[in-house]
Design a protein around this motif. Structure first.
Motif: not given
Length: 177
Positions: A146-155
């Motif tokens: 979930s955190l990786n998905e959020i990081r990807s969206k933020v990037e």
């Protein structure tokens, strides 16, 4: 003058240790003196009472402290309960098995049963801890995903935001805005 040689006994065997131990346990249990136990053990082992006493105090007392303590606590009960043969140590010496007696076998089996109950409880406890760790690991994997998905969206948003700012600066530089 002729010199007398004392014959020195070989190394103490487990069998002789058990003879000394059982004699001491019997006399402790009956409230007797250890000196009498060493006299009795000396007759059975072919050693001197002093050698039996020394062996008891230097080795047997430490190695079999639980059995000795139990014999002290059981003063006044049936004498057969005071005799303890450490069976597990003698399993590699099959000639000793015939001398065990039912009380000793029963004592050994009860002790093993108690050890197995403790071991089973420890095993169940470890199994539960393992299940908890596996569950925690799965939860952490989901959280990481979930955190990786959020990081990807933020990037992705950051790159789009950066492009938008660059475009606005370019438009300003052209004087359109």
């Amino acid at each position: 003058m002729m010199k007398l040689e004392k014959s020195k006994k070989e190394v103490w065997s487990t069998e002789h240790d058990i003879i000394v131990l059982n004699a001491a346990l019997k006399h402790m249990h009956e409230g007797g003196k250890l000196k009498n136990a060493f006299d009795e053990a000396a007759l059975k082992t072919g050693r001197t009472p002093g050698a039996c006493a020394f062996r008891f105090n230097s080795f047997i007392r430490q190695k079999y402290s639980d059995e000795i303590q139990r014999a002290k606590l059981q003063k006044g009960t049936k004498p057969s309960q005071a005799k303890v043969v450490p069976i597990a140590e003698n399993m590699n010496h099959l000639e000793h098995v015939a001398d065990l007696g039912w009380e000793n076998v029963l004592h050994f089996l009860k002790a093993q049963s108690q050890l197995n109950q403790v071991s089973e409880k420890e095993y169940n406890n470890i199994q539960q801890q393992l299940a908890d760790v596996i569950e925690e690991n799965e939860r952490l994997k989901r959280e990481l995903e979930s955190l990786n998905e959020i990081r990807s969206k933020v990037e992705s948003f950051g790159m789009n935001f950066s492009k938008m700012i660059n475009l606005l600066e370019h438009v300003r530089s052209l004087g359109i805005l």
